[in-house]
Design a protein around this motif. Structure first.
Motif, mmCIF file in Angstrom:
data_model
loop_
_atom_site.group_PDB
_atom_site.id
_atom_site.type_symbol
_atom_site.label_atom_id
_atom_site.label_comp_id
_atom_site.label_asym_id
_atom_site.label_seq_id
_atom_site.Cartn_x
_atom_site.Cartn_y
_atom_site.Cartn_z
ATOM 1 N N LYS A 1 -3.693 -17.679 -5.696
ATOM 2 C CA LYS A 1 -5.094 -18.076 -5.902
ATOM 3 C C LYS A 1 -6.049 -17.342 -4.966
ATOM 4 N N LEU A 2 -5.716 -16.073 -4.657
ATOM 5 C CA LEU A 2 -6.602 -15.261 -3.836
ATOM 6 C C LEU A 2 -7.878 -14.943 -4.605
ATOM 7 N N HIS A 3 -8.950 -14.713 -3.885
ATOM 8 C CA HIS A 3 -10.201 -14.238 -4.480
ATOM 9 C C HIS A 3 -10.322 -12.721 -4.300
ATOM 10 N N SER A 4 -9.766 -12.222 -3.179
ATOM 11 C CA SER A 4 -9.824 -10.782 -2.938
ATOM 12 C C SER A 4 -8.571 -10.309 -2.215
ATOM 13 N N ILE A 5 -8.252 -9.051 -2.487
ATOM 14 C CA ILE A 5 -7.104 -8.395 -1.857
ATOM 15 C C ILE A 5 -7.644 -7.134 -1.204
ATOM 16 N N GLU A 6 -7.242 -6.899 0.043
ATOM 17 C CA GLU A 6 -7.683 -5.684 0.711
ATOM 18 C C GLU A 6 -6.487 -4.817 1.058
ATOM 19 N N ALA A 7 -6.759 -3.543 1.230
ATOM 20 C CA ALA A 7 -5.764 -2.593 1.709
ATOM 21 C C ALA A 7 -6.451 -1.755 2.775
ATOM 22 N N VAL A 8 -5.790 -1.589 3.908
ATOM 23 C CA VAL A 8 -6.349 -0.818 5.009
ATOM 24 C C VAL A 8 -5.479 0.418 5.169
ATOM 25 N N LYS B 1 -10.080 4.025 10.020
ATOM 26 C CA LYS B 1 -9.381 3.361 8.928
ATOM 27 C C LYS B 1 -10.348 3.116 7.786
ATOM 28 N N VAL B 2 -9.795 3.095 6.593
ATOM 29 C CA VAL B 2 -10.575 2.888 5.387
ATOM 30 C C VAL B 2 -10.101 1.592 4.755
ATOM 31 N N ILE B 3 -11.066 0.780 4.319
ATOM 32 C CA ILE B 3 -10.731 -0.500 3.682
ATOM 33 C C ILE B 3 -11.075 -0.411 2.203
ATOM 34 N N TYR B 4 -10.070 -0.711 1.399
ATOM 35 C CA TYR B 4 -10.242 -0.836 -0.056
ATOM 36 C C TYR B 4 -10.090 -2.301 -0.398
ATOM 37 N N SER B 5 -10.762 -2.736 -1.471
ATOM 38 C CA SER B 5 -10.561 -4.120 -1.876
ATOM 39 C C SER B 5 -10.645 -4.257 -3.392
ATOM 40 N N LEU B 6 -10.132 -5.378 -3.823
ATOM 41 C CA LEU B 6 -10.134 -5.740 -5.243
ATOM 42 C C LEU B 6 -10.495 -7.200 -5.325
ATOM 43 N N LEU B 7 -11.502 -7.520 -6.142
ATOM 44 C CA LEU B 7 -11.930 -8.897 -6.317
ATOM 45 C C LEU B 7 -11.314 -9.461 -7.584
ATOM 46 N N GLU B 8 -10.994 -10.732 -7.545
ATOM 47 C CA GLU B 8 -10.475 -11.425 -8.716
ATOM 48 C C GLU B 8 -11.623 -11.601 -9.697
ATOM 49 N N ARG B 9 -11.427 -11.172 -10.925
ATOM 50 C CA ARG B 9 -12.504 -11.258 -11.917
ATOM 51 C C ARG B 9 -12.006 -11.982 -13.161
ATOM 52 N N TYR C 1 -3.980 10.309 1.344
ATOM 53 C CA TYR C 1 -4.523 10.523 0.002
ATOM 54 C C TYR C 1 -3.645 9.920 -1.086
ATOM 55 N N ALA C 2 -2.335 9.909 -0.891
ATOM 56 C CA ALA C 2 -1.424 9.330 -1.891
ATOM 57 C C ALA C 2 -1.688 7.830 -2.031
ATOM 58 N N SER C 3 -1.854 7.149 -0.909
ATOM 59 C CA SER C 3 -2.125 5.709 -0.948
ATOM 60 C C SER C 3 -3.497 5.439 -1.548
ATOM 61 N N GLU C 4 -4.475 6.266 -1.190
ATOM 62 C CA GLU C 4 -5.817 6.124 -1.741
ATOM 63 C C GLU C 4 -5.779 6.245 -3.272
ATOM 64 N N LYS C 5 -5.014 7.195 -3.758
ATOM 65 C CA LYS C 5 -4.878 7.422 -5.202
ATOM 66 C C LYS C 5 -4.241 6.196 -5.883
ATOM 67 N N VAL C 6 -3.216 5.637 -5.252
ATOM 68 C CA VAL C 6 -2.565 4.426 -5.784
ATOM 69 C C VAL C 6 -3.586 3.300 -5.902
ATOM 70 N N LEU C 7 -4.341 3.071 -4.830
ATOM 71 C CA LEU C 7 -5.304 1.971 -4.814
ATOM 72 C C LEU C 7 -6.375 2.157 -5.878
ATOM 73 N N GLN C 8 -6.879 3.370 -6.008
ATOM 74 C CA GLN C 8 -7.895 3.636 -7.028
ATOM 75 C C GLN C 8 -7.315 3.420 -8.423
ATOM 76 N N LYS C 9 -6.088 3.880 -8.633
ATOM 77 C CA LYS C 9 -5.402 3.722 -9.923
ATOM 78 C C LYS C 9 -5.230 2.238 -10.267
ATOM 79 N N CYS C 10 -5.058 1.414 -9.233
ATOM 80 C CA CYS C 10 -4.840 -0.024 -9.429
ATOM 81 C C CYS C 10 -6.149 -0.827 -9.431
ATOM 82 N N GLY C 11 -7.288 -0.133 -9.393
ATOM 83 C CA GLY C 11 -8.572 -0.809 -9.539
ATOM 84 C C GLY C 11 -9.296 -1.170 -8.253
ATOM 85 N N PHE C 12 -8.753 -0.771 -7.114
ATOM 86 C CA PHE C 12 -9.398 -1.079 -5.838
ATOM 87 C C PHE C 12 -10.639 -0.196 -5.651
ATOM 88 N N THR C 13 -11.605 -0.722 -4.891
ATOM 89 C CA THR C 13 -12.844 -0.020 -4.578
ATOM 90 C C THR C 13 -12.931 0.184 -3.072
#
Length: 182
Positions: free
Chosen positions: A131-138, A174-182, A144-156
């Motif tokens: 029941k998370l509202h958001s997921i982050e990745a740091v 460090k760069v923070i990516y996140s995905l909100l539950e929609r 770049y490989a991880s960044e590509k994965v996150l973008q492919k999976c819908g993270f911003t």
């Protein structure tokens, strides 16, 4: 506020993968992952030096599961129980309905779509079961490989923090990516 409960431990399957509990039997693979400068290149943590260190890492994972403060799965192929990688939720923030996802994979399995497949099923698990509202990745901005994965999976991309962590005598971005539950 959310309350997490990882009991019984949730085994998760995808088309090709089984995400299962990591045990002491995985010590050699955990050692291989966490002692390899290549797999640890973008993870600012000390390399494990021996099986004792690898067992301590497994014990730390287990403690978080027991205390419902984090959860990691061993990534395996359906037809082979050998651990290929680790994926899980860290730095869980029940008060914010948020958790951080992290993952690592043995180099010989890179580029086979394993991590995106595992990330996508954990996104589903995070939103539907936890029941998370958001997921982050740091991540390290050079990963770049991880960044590509996150973008492919819908993270911003949410933020690029300059020299925000001090590790081994250097300040790291460090760069923070996140995905909100929609």
């Amino acid at each position: 506020m959310l309350e997490f409960n990882f009991h019984p431990f949730p085994v998760i399957e995808t088309e090709r993968l089984v995400l299962r509990r990591i045990t002491n039997d995985d010590v050699n693979e955990v050692f291989e992952l966490r002692s390899n400068p290549e797999t640890m290149k973008y993870i600012p943590r000390p390399l494990v030096k021996n099986n004792e260190d690898a067992l301590a890492h497994i014990a730390m994972i287990e403690e978080k599961i027991e205390n419902n403060t984090g959860i990691n799965w061993g990534i395996t192929l359906k037809d082979n129980p050998k651990l290929l990688g680790i994926i899980g939720y860290y730095r869980m923030q029940p008060e914010n309905y948020r958790a951080e996802i992290g993952y690592m994979l043995l180099p010989e399995f890179h580029g086979k779509g394993i991590i995106p497949e595992a990330v996508n099923i954990l996104i589903k698990y995070g939103f539907e079961n936890l029941k998370l509202h958001s997921i982050e990745a740091v991540i390290d901005p050079e990963n770049y490989a991880s960044e590509k994965v996150l973008q492919k999976c819908g993270f911003t991309k949410e933020a690029h923090l300059k020299e925000s962590e001090f590790y081994e005598g250097k300040f790291l971005d460090k760069v923070i990516y996140s995905l909100l539950e929609r």
